[in-house]
Motif scaffolding. Structure first.
Motif, PDB file in Angstrom:
ATOM      1  N   ASP A 258      63.412  90.952 -72.694  1.00 57.78           N
ATOM      2  CA  ASP A 258      62.708  91.363 -71.172  1.00 57.78           C
ATOM      3  C   ASP A 258      61.622  92.523 -71.455  1.00 57.78           C
ATOM      4  N   PRO A 259      60.424  92.276 -71.202  1.00 55.69           N
ATOM      5  CA  PRO A 259      59.628  93.149 -71.398  1.00 55.69           C
ATOM      6  C   PRO A 259      59.621  94.407 -70.611  1.00 55.69           C
ATOM      7  N   GLN A 260      60.492  94.162 -69.280  1.00 54.56           N
ATOM      8  CA  GLN A 260      60.558  95.037 -68.449  1.00 54.56           C
ATOM      9  C   GLN A 260      61.396  96.484 -68.861  1.00 54.56           C
ATOM     10  N   LEU A 261      62.148  96.178 -70.048  1.00 48.26           N
ATOM     11  CA  LEU A 261      62.898  97.083 -70.633  1.00 48.26           C
ATOM     12  C   LEU A 261      62.135  98.402 -71.059  1.00 48.26           C
ATOM     13  N   GLU A 313      72.313 101.724 -69.535  1.00 53.44           N
ATOM     14  CA  GLU A 313      73.250 101.438 -68.728  1.00 53.44           C
ATOM     15  C   GLU A 313      72.657 101.774 -67.261  1.00 53.44           C
ATOM     16  N   LYS A 314      71.934 103.022 -67.344  1.00 51.73           N
ATOM     17  CA  LYS A 314      71.528 103.527 -66.108  1.00 51.73           C
ATOM     18  C   LYS A 314      70.276 102.556 -65.702  1.00 51.73           C
ATOM     19  N   ALA A 315      69.365 102.221 -66.909  1.00 53.33           N
ATOM     20  CA  ALA A 315      68.342 101.412 -66.407  1.00 53.33           C
ATOM     21  C   ALA A 315      68.801 100.076 -65.651  1.00 53.33           C
ATOM     22  N   ALA A 316      69.749  99.536 -66.246  1.00 54.89           N
ATOM     23  CA  ALA A 316      70.379  98.111 -65.748  1.00 54.89           C
ATOM     24  C   ALA A 316      70.570  98.222 -64.407  1.00 54.89           C
ATOM     25  N   GLU A 318      69.626 100.725 -62.164  1.00 53.64           N
ATOM     26  CA  GLU A 318      68.520 101.255 -61.517  1.00 53.64           C
ATOM     27  C   GLU A 318      67.521 100.272 -61.134  1.00 53.64           C
ATOM     28  N   HIS A 319      67.338  99.283 -62.069  1.00 49.09           N
ATOM     29  CA  HIS A 319      66.400  98.180 -61.921  1.00 49.09           C
ATOM     30  C   HIS A 319      66.934  97.410 -60.702  1.00 49.09           C
ATOM     31  N   LEU A 320      68.233  97.140 -60.742  1.00 53.79           N
ATOM     32  CA  LEU A 320      68.591  96.000 -59.596  1.00 53.79           C
ATOM     33  C   LEU A 320      68.485  96.770 -58.336  1.00 53.79           C
ATOM     34  N   ARG A 321      68.931  97.944 -58.294  1.00 54.02           N
ATOM     35  CA  ARG A 321      68.914  98.740 -57.077  1.00 54.02           C
ATOM     36  C   ARG A 321      67.634  98.833 -56.345  1.00 54.02           C
ATOM     37  N   ALA A 322      66.478  99.089 -57.308  1.00 52.31           N
ATOM     38  CA  ALA A 322      65.187  98.840 -56.881  1.00 52.31           C
ATOM     39  C   ALA A 322      64.729  97.630 -56.473  1.00 52.31           C
ATOM     40  N   GLY A 323      65.751  96.471 -56.504  1.00 48.57           N
ATOM     41  CA  GLY A 323      65.202  95.190 -55.952  1.00 48.57           C
ATOM     42  C   GLY A 323      64.581  94.296 -56.721  1.00 48.57           C
ATOM     43  N   HIS A 324      64.725  94.687 -58.144  1.00 49.90           N
ATOM     44  CA  HIS A 324      64.112  93.852 -59.266  1.00 49.90           C
ATOM     45  C   HIS A 324      65.184  93.009 -59.837  1.00 49.90           C
ATOM     46  N   HIS A 325      64.858  92.020 -60.674  1.00 45.27           N
ATOM     47  CA  HIS A 325      65.807  91.490 -61.481  1.00 45.27           C
ATOM     48  C   HIS A 325      65.321  91.228 -63.080  1.00 45.27           C
ATOM     49  N   TRP A 326      66.532  91.388 -63.958  1.00 50.32           N
ATOM     50  CA  TRP A 326      66.153  91.110 -65.389  1.00 50.32           C
ATOM     51  C   TRP A 326      65.975  89.588 -65.810  1.00 50.32           C
ATOM     52  N   GLN A 327      65.330  89.572 -66.850  1.00 51.91           N
ATOM     53  CA  GLN A 327      65.148  87.884 -67.168  1.00 51.91           C
ATOM     54  C   GLN A 327      65.573  87.789 -68.590  1.00 51.91           C
ATOM     55  N   VAL A 328      66.016  86.631 -68.989  1.00 51.84           N
ATOM     56  CA  VAL A 328      65.948  86.198 -70.213  1.00 51.84           C
ATOM     57  C   VAL A 328      64.711  85.624 -70.804  1.00 51.84           C
ATOM     58  N   ARG A 329      64.037  85.917 -71.902  1.00 48.66           N
ATOM     59  CA  ARG A 329      62.893  85.616 -72.239  1.00 48.66           C
ATOM     60  C   ARG A 329      63.041  85.059 -73.737  1.00 48.66           C
ATOM     61  N   THR A 330      62.129  84.194 -74.213  1.00 43.58           N
ATOM     62  CA  THR A 330      62.292  83.537 -75.350  1.00 43.58           C
ATOM     63  C   THR A 330      61.107  83.841 -76.279  1.00 43.58           C
ATOM     64  N   GLY A 331      61.335  84.312 -77.407  1.00 45.77           N
ATOM     65  CA  GLY A 331      60.194  84.604 -78.450  1.00 45.77           C
ATOM     66  C   GLY A 331      60.414  83.872 -79.722  1.00 45.77           C
ATOM     67  N   TRP A 332      59.500  84.006 -80.715  1.00 47.12           N
ATOM     68  CA  TRP A 332      59.540  83.480 -81.851  1.00 47.12           C
ATOM     69  C   TRP A 332      58.912  84.385 -83.051  1.00 47.12           C
ATOM     70  N   LEU A 333      59.401  84.091 -84.162  1.00 42.62           N
ATOM     71  CA  LEU A 333      58.894  84.897 -85.268  1.00 42.62           C
ATOM     72  C   LEU A 333      58.766  83.988 -86.456  1.00 42.62           C
ATOM     73  N   ARG A 334      57.768  84.531 -87.519  1.00 41.76           N
ATOM     74  CA  ARG A 334      57.897  83.661 -88.880  1.00 41.76           C
ATOM     75  C   ARG A 334      59.070  84.464 -89.533  1.00 41.76           C
ATOM     76  N   LEU A 335      59.801  84.036 -90.543  1.00 41.21           N
ATOM     77  CA  LEU A 335      60.834  84.536 -91.271  1.00 41.21           C
ATOM     78  C   LEU A 335      59.937  84.685 -92.705  1.00 41.21           C
ATOM     79  N   PRO A 336      60.346  85.802 -93.268  1.00 37.69           N
ATOM     80  CA  PRO A 336      59.801  86.132 -94.473  1.00 37.69           C
ATOM     81  C   PRO A 336      60.357  85.163 -95.609  1.00 37.69           C
TER      82      PRO A 336
END
Length: 336
Positions: A258-261, A313-316, A318-336
Motif C-alpha cells: 500500500d503506497p499510503q505507508l 503500529e501507530k501509523a496503522a 492513526e490512519h483509520l482514526r483519520a477516516g482513511h482505510h488501508w488497501q491490499v495492492r498487487t505488484g510484479w517484479l522480474r526475477l533475476p
C-alpha cells in the motif's frame, strides 16, 4: 461413515459438512499411520510448533479415546492431502475452519493429519530434488500459523487451514525470507494484474496464462533487504531445477504494498524498500482487516485494543482514526 452424521455428532458447520462429503469419496490412501502418544513429539517436530502448542497437542494426541467420528475426520483430511499431493496440485482448495469448536480435539484434527502426512510430503519433495532445508522451512510454517491462531483466539487450533494445506500438497515453498507459490498470470480475487492489451505490450512473459510465482511474506521478522534479495535470487533457479519450469515473474498481493505507508514510515524503512522492488498494477482490495491481523494479531479491526508501540503500529491506528482505510495492492517484479 456419513458426513451428515459426523457433522451432527461433532457439532460442525455446513462448510465442514460439504468438505467432508467430498472427502468421503476419496480412497483411504493407506493411512494415516499415527504413532502412540509417546511418539507424538517426534511426529510433530517438522511442524515447528511453539512450546505451548506442542505441549497441548501432545497431551491431546489420539490415544484410543478419540471418538470414531473424529478419527474418521482425521483420516479424511489425510486422504485429501495424499490425493492432492499425488495430483501435484498447486492451486487453492478451501478447507474447513474448526477453530471455534469447543472440543479441543476437534480443533487439533488438522494438525494431527498434517503430522501424519509429513512422510508423504518429504517423499514428494525428494522426488523433485527439493533440498531438505527447503522442506524443513516450508513445513515449519505450520507452527507460525498455530501460534497466530492461539494469539488471536486464545486457544489451540489452525485458523488458516486452507493456507497451510497448500504447503503439504506441493503448492508452496519457503526459500529463505520469502515463500513462493507456482501459478499463472491471471485475475486474482477480482484484482486485475493488468489488462490483456497492456500485457501484450509488456512482452510474452507477462501474457495472461504465462507462468508466474505468487510471492508471500511469512511472519519471520524484519524484511531486511539483503535477506529479501537472497531469496529472490534463489527462486527462479529453484523452480527450474525442481520443476523444470521457468518463472521469470513474481507477483505479490499484500497490504505491505500500500503506497499510503510512505506517508508514515521513514525513507529508510525495510517495508518501503520492499515496495520499491515492485511495479504496482491497477486495482485494490480492502486491507484494514489484513493490517490488524498481521500487525496486531487481532482477528477484527479494533482500534481500542491495538497497541501503539512501534511506528508501524501507530501509523496503522492513526490512519483509520483519520477516516482513511488501508488497501491490499498487487505488484510484479522480474526475477533475476
Amino acid at each position: 461413515m456419513d458426513a451428515d452424521e459426523v457433522t451432527r455428532r461433532l457439532g460442525l458447520g455446513e462448510d465442514a459438512r460439504t468438505w467432508l462429503a467430498q472427502a468421503a469419496e476419496l480412497p483411504s490412501a493407506g493411512g494415516p499411520v499415527l504413532p502412540p502418544p509417546s511418539g507424538a513429539r517426534r511426529a510433530l517436530a517438522p511442524l515447528g510448533l511453539e512450546a505451548a502448542d506442542e505441549d497441548e497437542l501432545v497431551a491431546l494426541w489420539p490415544d484410543g479415546s478419540w471418538p470414531a467420528e473424529l478419527m474418521w475426520v482425521v483420516e479424511r483430511m489425510y486422504a485429501r492431502l495424499a490425493a492432492d499431493l499425488a495430483d501435484d496440485l498447486a492451486e487453492w482448495r478451501e478447507w474447513p475452519v474448526l477453530v471455534h469448536a469447543e472440543d479441543a480435539r476437534v480443533r487439533c484434527a488438522m494438525p494431527v493429519a498434517l503430522a501424519a502426512a509429513v512422510p508423504l510430503v518429504l517423499a514428494h519433495h525428494a522426488r523433485r530434488g527439493v533440498p531438505a532445508s527447503v522442506s524443513a522451512a516450508t513445513l515449519a510454517d505450520t507452527g507460525r500459523h498455530m501460534a497466530q491462531t492461539r494469539a488471536m483466539f486464545g486457544r489451540i487450533g489452525l485458523e488458516t487451514a486452507t493456507w497451510t494445506a497448500l504447503h503439504f500438497r506441493g503448492g508452496l515453498y519457503e526459500l529463505g525470507r520469502l515463500q513462493y507459490e507456482p501459478d499463472r498470470i491471471r485475475d486474482v480475487d477480482e484484482m486485475r494484474w493488468y489488462g490483456r492489451e497492456q500485457a501484450a505490450a509488456m512482452g510474452a512473459e507477462f501474457a495472461w496464462g504465462a507462468p508466474a510465482l505468487c510471492l508471500h511474506i511469512p511472519a519471520d521478522g524484519p524484511l531486511e533487504p539483503a535477506r529479501v534479495q537472497r531469496s529472490l535470487a534463489r527462486a527462479r533457479g529453484f523452480f527450474a531445477a525442481c520443476f523444470g519450469a521457468d518463472y521469470p515473474v513474481a507477483v505479490c498481493s499484500s497490504w505491505l504494498l500500500d503506497p499510503q505507508l510512505a506517508e508514515y514510515l521513514p525513507e529508510t524503512s525495510n517495508i518501503l524498500a520492499f515496495q520499491r522492488r515492485f511495479t504496482l498494477v491497477e486495482g485494490d482490495a480492502p486491507g484494514d482487516a489484513d493490517v490488524f491481523r498481521f500487525v496486531f494479531g487481532l482477528p477484527d479491526v479494533d482500534l481500542d485494543r491495538a497497541p501503539r508501540r512501534t511506528r508501524l503500529e501507530k501509523a496503522a491506528v492513526e490512519h483509520l482514526r483519520a477516516g482513511h482505510h488501508w488497501q491490499v495492492r498487487t505488484g510484479w517484479l522480474r526475477l533475476p
